[in-house]
Design a protein around this motif. Structure first.
Motif, mmCIF file in Angstrom:
data_model
loop_
_atom_site.group_PDB
_atom_site.id
_atom_site.type_symbol
_atom_site.label_atom_id
_atom_site.label_comp_id
_atom_site.label_asym_id
_atom_site.label_seq_id
_atom_site.Cartn_x
_atom_site.Cartn_y
_atom_site.Cartn_z
ATOM 1 N N ILE A 144 3.863 -23.180 -20.636
ATOM 2 C CA ILE A 144 3.348 -21.964 -21.253
ATOM 3 C C ILE A 144 4.277 -21.576 -22.395
ATOM 4 C CG2 ILE A 144 2.958 -19.493 -20.906
ATOM 5 C CD1 ILE A 144 2.198 -20.135 -18.031
ATOM 6 N N PRO A 145 3.723 -21.426 -23.593
ATOM 7 C CA PRO A 145 4.577 -20.964 -24.691
ATOM 8 C C PRO A 145 5.029 -19.537 -24.405
ATOM 9 C CG PRO A 145 2.288 -21.153 -25.397
ATOM 10 C CD PRO A 145 2.351 -21.644 -23.997
ATOM 11 N N SER A 146 6.302 -19.312 -24.529
ATOM 12 C CA SER A 146 6.874 -18.003 -24.231
ATOM 13 C C SER A 146 7.791 -17.608 -25.375
ATOM 14 C CB SER A 146 7.656 -18.074 -22.915
ATOM 15 O OG SER A 146 8.286 -16.852 -22.644
ATOM 16 N N ARG A 147 7.316 -16.694 -26.180
ATOM 17 C CA ARG A 147 8.108 -16.269 -27.335
ATOM 18 C C ARG A 147 8.793 -14.944 -27.031
ATOM 19 N NH1 ARG A 147 4.379 -15.599 -31.954
ATOM 20 N NH2 ARG A 147 3.039 -14.762 -30.343
ATOM 21 N N ARG A 148 10.011 -14.838 -27.439
ATOM 22 C CA ARG A 148 10.798 -13.628 -27.213
ATOM 23 C C ARG A 148 10.071 -12.420 -27.797
ATOM 24 N NH1 ARG A 148 17.091 -12.729 -28.732
ATOM 25 N NH2 ARG A 148 17.339 -10.882 -27.439
ATOM 26 N N GLY A 149 9.987 -11.380 -26.982
ATOM 27 C CA GLY A 149 9.344 -10.153 -27.430
ATOM 28 C C GLY A 149 7.846 -10.124 -27.184
ATOM 29 N N HIS A 150 7.279 -11.205 -26.701
ATOM 30 C CA HIS A 150 5.834 -11.286 -26.449
ATOM 31 C C HIS A 150 5.587 -11.326 -24.944
ATOM 32 C CE1 HIS A 150 4.585 -12.104 -30.668
ATOM 33 N NE2 HIS A 150 5.888 -12.351 -30.745
ATOM 34 N N ILE A 151 6.080 -10.334 -24.261
ATOM 35 C CA ILE A 151 6.033 -10.303 -22.798
ATOM 36 C C ILE A 151 4.594 -10.278 -22.284
ATOM 37 C CG2 ILE A 151 6.661 -8.942 -20.754
ATOM 38 C CD1 ILE A 151 9.109 -7.989 -22.446
ATOM 39 N N GLU A 152 3.766 -9.421 -22.862
ATOM 40 C CA GLU A 152 2.384 -9.299 -22.382
ATOM 41 C C GLU A 152 1.616 -10.604 -22.546
ATOM 42 O OE1 GLU A 152 3.770 -7.112 -24.547
ATOM 43 O OE2 GLU A 152 4.039 -5.370 -23.237
ATOM 44 N N GLU A 153 1.807 -11.263 -23.670
ATOM 45 C CA GLU A 153 1.122 -12.537 -23.913
ATOM 46 C C GLU A 153 1.572 -13.595 -22.904
ATOM 47 O OE1 GLU A 153 0.871 -16.024 -27.347
ATOM 48 O OE2 GLU A 153 1.977 -14.197 -27.763
ATOM 49 N N THR A 154 2.876 -13.680 -22.682
ATOM 50 C CA THR A 154 3.400 -14.651 -21.719
ATOM 51 C C THR A 154 2.882 -14.346 -20.317
ATOM 52 O OG1 THR A 154 5.396 -14.940 -23.053
ATOM 53 C CG2 THR A 154 5.509 -15.665 -20.763
ATOM 54 N N TYR A 155 2.867 -13.077 -19.955
ATOM 55 C CA TYR A 155 2.376 -12.693 -18.630
ATOM 56 C C TYR A 155 0.900 -13.059 -18.471
ATOM 57 C CZ TYR A 155 1.187 -9.926 -14.558
ATOM 58 O OH TYR A 155 0.729 -9.536 -13.328
ATOM 59 N N ARG A 156 0.112 -12.793 -19.490
ATOM 60 C CA ARG A 156 -1.315 -13.125 -19.437
ATOM 61 C C ARG A 156 -1.504 -14.624 -19.236
ATOM 62 N NH1 ARG A 156 -4.493 -15.273 -22.904
ATOM 63 N NH2 ARG A 156 -3.136 -14.930 -24.694
ATOM 64 N N LEU A 157 -0.764 -15.423 -19.978
ATOM 65 C CA LEU A 157 -0.866 -16.878 -19.846
ATOM 66 C C LEU A 157 -0.409 -17.348 -18.472
ATOM 67 C CD1 LEU A 157 0.406 -17.877 -23.397
ATOM 68 C CD2 LEU A 157 -1.950 -18.058 -22.532
ATOM 69 N N LEU A 158 0.616 -16.707 -17.918
ATOM 70 C CA LEU A 158 1.078 -17.055 -16.585
ATOM 71 C C LEU A 158 0.034 -16.733 -15.533
ATOM 72 C CD1 LEU A 158 3.281 -17.976 -14.616
ATOM 73 C CD2 LEU A 158 4.188 -15.636 -14.673
ATOM 74 N N VAL A 159 -0.559 -15.557 -15.619
ATOM 75 C CA VAL A 159 -1.613 -15.182 -14.666
ATOM 76 C C VAL A 159 -2.787 -16.159 -14.752
ATOM 77 C CG1 VAL A 159 -3.330 -13.402 -14.125
ATOM 78 C CG2 VAL A 159 -0.949 -12.767 -14.530
ATOM 79 N N GLU A 160 -3.178 -16.536 -15.966
ATOM 80 C CA GLU A 160 -4.251 -17.502 -16.141
ATOM 81 C C GLU A 160 -3.894 -18.847 -15.504
ATOM 82 O OE1 GLU A 160 -5.166 -17.789 -20.319
ATOM 83 O OE2 GLU A 160 -5.859 -15.714 -20.410
ATOM 84 N N ALA A 161 -2.652 -19.271 -15.685
ATOM 85 C CA ALA A 161 -2.224 -20.564 -15.128
ATOM 86 C C ALA A 161 -2.187 -20.534 -13.602
ATOM 87 C CB ALA A 161 -0.851 -20.942 -15.678
ATOM 88 N N LEU A 162 -1.938 -19.369 -13.031
ATOM 89 C CA LEU A 162 -1.869 -19.247 -11.580
ATOM 90 C C LEU A 162 -3.227 -19.032 -10.917
ATOM 91 C CD1 LEU A 162 1.340 -17.055 -11.216
ATOM 92 C CD2 LEU A 162 1.068 -19.472 -10.587
ATOM 93 N N ALA A 163 -4.232 -18.764 -11.723
ATOM 94 C CA ALA A 163 -5.559 -18.529 -11.170
ATOM 95 C C ALA A 163 -6.023 -19.761 -10.393
ATOM 96 C CB ALA A 163 -6.550 -18.196 -12.289
ATOM 97 N N PRO A 164 -6.698 -19.555 -9.256
ATOM 98 C CA PRO A 164 -7.127 -20.692 -8.424
ATOM 99 C C PRO A 164 -7.929 -21.750 -9.189
ATOM 100 C CG PRO A 164 -7.446 -18.642 -7.261
ATOM 101 C CD PRO A 164 -7.038 -18.285 -8.665
ATOM 102 N N ALA A 165 -8.745 -21.349 -10.140
ATOM 103 C CA ALA A 165 -9.556 -22.317 -10.884
ATOM 104 C C ALA A 165 -8.738 -23.152 -11.848
ATOM 105 C CB ALA A 165 -10.661 -21.587 -11.654
ATOM 106 N N ALA A 166 -7.495 -22.731 -12.131
ATOM 107 C CA ALA A 166 -6.666 -23.427 -13.116
ATOM 108 C C ALA A 166 -6.086 -24.730 -12.585
ATOM 109 C CB ALA A 166 -5.528 -22.509 -13.597
ATOM 110 N N HIS A 167 -6.086 -24.920 -11.291
ATOM 111 C CA HIS A 167 -5.494 -26.166 -10.775
ATOM 112 C C HIS A 167 -6.442 -26.959 -9.943
ATOM 113 C CE1 HIS A 167 -4.601 -23.244 -7.554
ATOM 114 N NE2 HIS A 167 -4.602 -24.272 -6.741
#
Length: 119
Positions: A96-119
Motif C-alpha cells: 500500500i502506498p503510504s505517503r507522509r501526511g496522507h493518513i486518511e488515504e493510507t487508512y482507506r487503502l488499508l481498510v480496503e486491503a483488509l476487506a474479506p473480498a480483497a483476498h
C-alpha cells in the motif's frame, strides 16, 4: 459464525523465511497471515525515520543509535532495497502506498486491503 480477529504487528521483514515464521505461528492457531506493507519512496522513508528524532520517544532514540552504528542513511537505504527485493519473492504481500501526511488515504487503502473480498 466466522469471527474475524486482526492482530497487527508492525515489523520490518525483508526475507521470506522471516515471514514464514509468522505464517506458521498464525496457522498453528488456526488463523491465516495477511502480509500488508505500507511503503513510501526510499528517500521519503529515510527522511521520515530521521524526522522522528524530534519526538520524545525513548525507543526511537535507541533505534536511531543502532542505525547510526550500522551505517546511518546507507543502512536505511540498504534495508529499503532489501525489503523491495524481498517483496519480489512474496507475491501474496499487499503493498500500500503510504505517503507522509496522507493518513486518511493510507487508512482507506488499508481498510480496503483488509476487506474479506480483497483476498
Amino acid at each position: 459464525m466466522n469471527e474475524l480477529i486482526l492482530l497487527i504487528m508492525p515489523q520490518y521483514l525483508d526475507a521470506g523465511d522471516e515471514v514464514l515464521l509468522f505464517r506458521e505461528a498464525a496457522e498453528g492457531v488456526g488463523a491465516s497471515l495477511r502480509e500488508i506493507v505500507l511503503m513510501d519512496t526510499r528517500e521519503a522513508s529515510v527522511e521520515w525515520f530521521y524526522s522522528r528524532n524530534d519526538s520524545d520517544d525513548p525507543w526511537h532514540a535507541s533505534v536511531t543509535a543502532i542505525v547510526e552504528q550500522g551505517g546511518g542513511r546507507r543502512l536505511l537505504e540498504s534495508m529499503y532495497q532489501d525489503l523491495t527485493s524481498g517483496l519480489d519473492d512474496r507475491p501474496s504481500a499487499t503493498v500500500i502506498p503510504s505517503r507522509r501526511g496522507h493518513i486518511e488515504e493510507t487508512y482507506r487503502l488499508l481498510v480496503e486491503a483488509l476487506a474479506p473480498a480483497a483476498h
